[in-house]
Design an enzyme around this catalytic site. Structure first.
Site, short mmCIF file in Angstrom:
data_model
loop_
_atom_site.label_atom_id
_atom_site.label_comp_id
_atom_site.label_asym_id
_atom_site.label_seq_id
_atom_site.Cartn_x
_atom_site.Cartn_y
_atom_site.Cartn_z
N HIS A 330 16.61 91.40 -22.68
CA HIS A 330 16.36 92.09 -21.12
C HIS A 330 17.20 93.35 -20.58
O HIS A 330 16.59 93.65 -19.65
CB HIS A 330 18.12 91.15 -20.08
CG HIS A 330 18.20 89.59 -20.02
ND1 HIS A 330 18.24 89.31 -19.24
CD2 HIS A 330 18.05 88.27 -21.57
CE1 HIS A 330 18.16 88.03 -19.44
NE2 HIS A 330 18.59 87.61 -20.24
N LYS A 508 24.44 98.61 -7.86
CA LYS A 508 23.30 98.30 -8.69
C LYS A 508 25.08 98.90 -9.60
O LYS A 508 26.11 99.97 -9.50
CB LYS A 508 21.94 98.69 -9.35
CG LYS A 508 21.75 100.13 -9.00
CD LYS A 508 20.67 100.34 -9.38
CE LYS A 508 19.98 100.00 -8.30
NZ LYS A 508 18.65 98.91 -8.93
N ARG A 509 24.31 98.69 -11.42
CA ARG A 509 25.41 98.89 -12.28
C ARG A 509 25.15 100.80 -12.06
O ARG A 509 23.89 101.34 -12.06
CB ARG A 509 25.40 98.71 -13.63
CG ARG A 509 26.11 97.46 -14.30
CD ARG A 509 27.89 97.33 -13.95
NE ARG A 509 28.20 98.21 -14.79
CZ ARG A 509 28.90 97.55 -15.10
NH1 ARG A 509 29.33 96.10 -15.65
NH2 ARG A 509 29.99 98.47 -16.80
N LYS A 514 18.88 104.60 -14.25
CA LYS A 514 18.75 104.14 -12.60
C LYS A 514 18.94 105.17 -11.83
O LYS A 514 18.69 105.05 -10.71
CB LYS A 514 20.07 103.03 -12.70
CG LYS A 514 20.12 101.21 -13.16
CD LYS A 514 21.53 101.02 -13.14
CE LYS A 514 21.02 99.54 -13.49
NZ LYS A 514 20.37 98.23 -13.40
N THR A 616 17.02 92.40 -10.24
CA THR A 616 17.04 91.44 -9.61
C THR A 616 17.19 91.79 -7.92
O THR A 616 17.36 90.78 -6.90
CB THR A 616 18.31 90.13 -10.02
OG1 THR A 616 19.51 91.14 -10.92
CG2 THR A 616 17.02 89.58 -10.87
N LYS A 620 16.50 90.66 -4.05
CA LYS A 620 17.64 89.89 -3.11
C LYS A 620 17.17 90.56 -1.70
O LYS A 620 16.95 90.12 -0.89
CB LYS A 620 18.65 90.51 -3.84
CG LYS A 620 19.15 89.46 -4.19
CD LYS A 620 20.69 89.86 -5.50
CE LYS A 620 20.88 89.09 -6.60
NZ LYS A 620 21.61 89.42 -7.67
#
Ligand code: 26W
Length: 768
Positions: A330, A508-509, A514, A616, A620
């Site tokens: 992952h 998100k985290r 990111k 993911t 969504k």
């Protein structure tokens, strides 16, 4: 299974009588919650039992994390009794929404854990025999609050309202042994309901307990201390979920957790398998094991050990493992690939260690290049290498990610075993992420194309032809969802957002790759641009953030502080707050996500290309009818393939470009040459914000100084991001914008977890 209203009410009432000695009128919300849940459990027992006894080949999904969120609404939905429950409660003046107070089961960190939860639901819905095996952490992911803009962590007491969705199965308890400790593993089973199909799969979460019941004799002889200590040590294993996402910490307790999970699960599975009189060498005909990242990879040497204990030779046992194990990766981040110190592991688990050594010897005996192929090297055990060597299939989680695994991260292994590597692009369950969290939108879709899409998301394509006629309804429903979110945020965060603003969301985290930082800098750019009159008629926008930072991740916590300061600055400035608001919501979790996803207009997916394995959240939002503002990373690439690049907003360096850029990259130059970027970056050090602890200064340093300044190319991508973002925001509110939202929704079919689990079943598990 569909439960009619009368049966439903009666069974809730019976549980209220039996368990709480109260009735509908006198029950409090907690009693009601437990009774409604238990009533459903009672009704579904037969189907659950049938699944367990079916005798079909099953896949066991081994995962250190299952981010389940709240079960009650999703379960009622899948069992077709959400309506019945609403009516039963309304009849006595109660509201199903009272259960919004129920804690999420946050037994996971982020993407990987939520993926596991989506897969369980989708597998049940697709009739695929998939069972989850995990750990019943006493405390899940910490609860986050902000104090003066800083993240604070509190323990997450997810069992506060009880645990009516689990059943303790003492009869299946097993003993797990470490060199210094023996504990009892007790399973708690959670039913996983398929959508309207009578299928119930199982999630088995193990809890650790001391073997000896409290020993009164020892206590009386004043040896109570020792007993208490044993107790403490046993329960400690399952005390708490490690809150690190993407960084490996070589803590022995974590290794204990991992071994505890897989040893208990494998013992349990083998015991049941043998009881059926089947031969161990045929195990693969009844079972396969999916390893969710490296965390449960220690299952491989454990199964080798258990099979040899049963009399098998090493080679034969190895052959069984090679047919039963599969491995999903992952993340490509080196710091997240698990490695264990060989000495520490051999101290804790000597027999398991021997099996790892045996694997290393077997690998050596194949006469391969030792530089490329090793499991143990320099006294470090490389869990990913062990997984790849033994597993039957290895998969990445999006096309681009699998390609990076093949050409970079596991290049050598791919050359050795090209057929082992496959891609299975991630997916999400449309039940939770549309039917449940966006029921009005779901009803709108139903009204045009029927209900087939609930379990066959590709059918959303059929909605395309209705876009012009449903556009007004789409706008209205999105608007209502935004109103609800606005009210929730006002109540929980104390920030007012005008609902007519564009909602630009990044949830998100928190991780540097990111690039929440890039988003933050763009907000400052807009802020000063508006104030100085350089940016005219800025389209009114609410910038919404949600993210937890690992408690030990300094820079991530600093970014939270930075954004909270920006939020204060912007929201309190009358010159700009008419067109800009910024909010960082506290304790972002699955339930919060459900509210945010259906209310967003723009989905920020802005990781540096090559870093986000899939994502993911992006899926969504797509399903919720949102335009993606993103890089060509992870599943964003496939989102563009499905929905058309012209219907999303792509910017930034590509994977192919990143390596080249990094060779000569000097962020300082970018900052020097760009007045506006400089202005935004300098707020980290120029006193714009209070920085007593020097946190922001350290963020600044990480952008301009050190061995690898601005590792994730924030400054490099800044201009192309701003251009893309400003253009997109300016188009907000036009029919063209909403058409893009709808086109994305119609194209989200590929990203159903139903498709993902079907791919796994066909390509990897070879079931059904
Ligand atoms: C050992 C510490 C550790 C902890 C968590 C290492 C690695 C992890 C996870 C692999 C991190 C994770 O959740 N990865 C995410 O997995 C999602 C599901 O496949 C992807 O969509 C995300 O892109 C990926 O970051």
């Amino acid at each position: 299974m569909v439960i009619d209203d009368k049966t439903f009410s009666e069974s809730v009432e019976r549980v209220l009588h039996a368990d709480f000695a109260c009735d509908f009128e006198s029950a409090g919300p907690r009693e009601l919650y437990n009774a409604v849940s238990k009533a459903v459990m009672v009704q579904s027992f037969d189907a659950w039992n049938a699944g367990r006894k079916s005798g079909k080949k099953r896949c066991a999904y081994f995962s250190a994390e299952f981010l389940m969120g709240r079960s009650i609404f999703a379960n009622l939905l899948n069992l077709g009794c959400l309506g019945a429950a609403k009516r039963a409660l309304a009849a006595v003046g109660r509201d199903l929404n009272d259960f919004e107070e129920v804690e999420d089961a946050a037994l996971g960190n982020g993407g990987l854990g939520r993926l596991a939860a989506c897969y369980l639901e989708s597998a049940a819905t697709m009739g695929i025999p998939l069972d989850g095996y995990g750990i019943r952490y006493r405390y899940g992911l910490f609860r986050q609050t902000f104090v003066d803009g800083y993240q604070h962590e509190e323990g997450d007491d997810w069992l506060k309202w009880g645990d009516p969705w689990s059943v303790r199965a003492d009869r299946d308890a097993v003993i797990v042994e470490f060199a210094d400790q023996k504990v009892k593993a007790v399973p708690y089973d959670m039913p996983i309901f398929g959508y309207h199909n009578d299928v119930v799969n199982n999630l088995r979460l193990w809890s650790s307990e001391p073997i000896n019941e409290f020993d009164f004799n020892a206590f009386n002889e004043m040896k109570g201390d020792r007993t208490a200590l044993e107790n403490f040590n046993a329960t400690k294993i399952c005390d708490v979920l490690y809150p690190n996402d993407n960084t490996m910490v070589g803590k022995i307790l974590r290794l204990r957790q991992q071994y505890f999970l897989v040893s208990a699960s494998l013992q349990d599975i083998l015991r049941k398998y043998k009881a059926q009189g089947k031969k161990l060498k045929d195990l693969d005909k009844s079972y396969c094991f999916q390893l969710n990242d490296t965390h449960p990879v220690i299952a491989i040497p454990e199964l080798l050990r258990l099979l040899q204990k049963e009399g098998m030779g090493f080679e034969e046992a190895f052959a069984v493992c090679a047919k039963t194990f599969n491995f999903t990766n992952h993340t490509i981040m080196a710091e997240a690939l698990e490695k264990w110190d060989a000495l520490a592991l051999s101290d804790l688990l000597p027999d398991v260690y021997d099996q790892i050594v045996a694997c290393q010897h077997r690998l050596e005996s194949e006469g391969l290049d030792k530089e490329k192929y090793f499991i143990i090297r320099d006294n470090v055990i490389h869990m990913a290498n062990l997984a790849i060597y033994v597993s039957s299939k290895v998969n990445g989680v999006a096309e681009i990610h699998t390609n990076i695994l093949k050409t970079d991260v596991f290049k050598d292994w791919y050359e050795l075993y090209p057929k082992k590597f496959v891609n299975v692009t991630n997916g999400i369950t449309p039940r939770r992420w549309m039917l449940l969290n966006n029921p009005e939108m779901a009803a709108l879709i139903d009204s045009r194309i029927g209900e087939g899409w609930h379990t066959d998301l590709m059918q959303l394509r059929g909605l395309k032809q209705y876009i012009p006629e449903i556009l007004p309804d789409f706008k209205r429903i999105k608007g209502e969802n935004k109103q609800k979110l606005v009210a929730y945020i006002a109540e929980h965060e104390g920030v007012d957002i005008p609902p007519e603003f564009a909602f630009d969301v990044q949830v998100k985290r928190l991780h540097e790759y990111k690039r929440q930082m890039l988003n933050a800098l763009s907000i400052l750019y807009f802020y000063y641009g508006i104030k100085e009159g350089k940016i005219k008629d800025f389209p009114p926008t609410a910038f919404i953030f949600g993210a937890k930072a690992a408690p030990g991740y300094y820079n991530a916590k600093a970014i939270i502080k930075f954004i909270n300061e920006i939020s204060k600055l912007v929201n309190s400035d009358p010159e700009v707050n008419g067109v800009m608001r910024v909010v960082f919501v506290q304790n972002y979790n699955v339930s919060y996500a459900e509210k945010i996803v259906c209310a967003a207009d723009i989905s920020e997916q802005i990781s540096m290309a090559g870093m986000e394995a899939s994502g993911t959240g992006n899926m969504k939002f797509m399903l919720g009818g949102t335009v993606t503002l993103g890089t060509l990373d992870g599943a964003n690439v496939e989102i563009c393939e499905e929905a058309g690049r012209e219907n999303n907003c792509i910017f930034g360096a590509t994977v192919e470009e990143v390596a080249g850029i990094k060779q000569f990259y000097c962020p300082r130059e970018f900052i020097e040459q760009d007045e506006e970027l400089k202005r935004a970056v300098n707020t980290l050090i120029d006193g714009t914000f209070p920085d007593e602890e020097g946190m922001l200064k350290k963020l600044y340093d990480s952008l301009v100084d050190g061995h690898e300044p601005d590792r994730y190319l924030v400054c490099f991508d800044f201009r192309s991001y701003i251009r893309a973002k400003e253009g997109l925001l300016r188009s907000y509110g036009t029919d063209e914008f909403y058409e893009k939202c709808l086109l994305n929704m119609c194209a989200a079919g590929k990203f159903s977890a139903d498709r993902s689990v079907s791919d796994y079943a066909r390509l990897i598990w070879k079931i059904k």
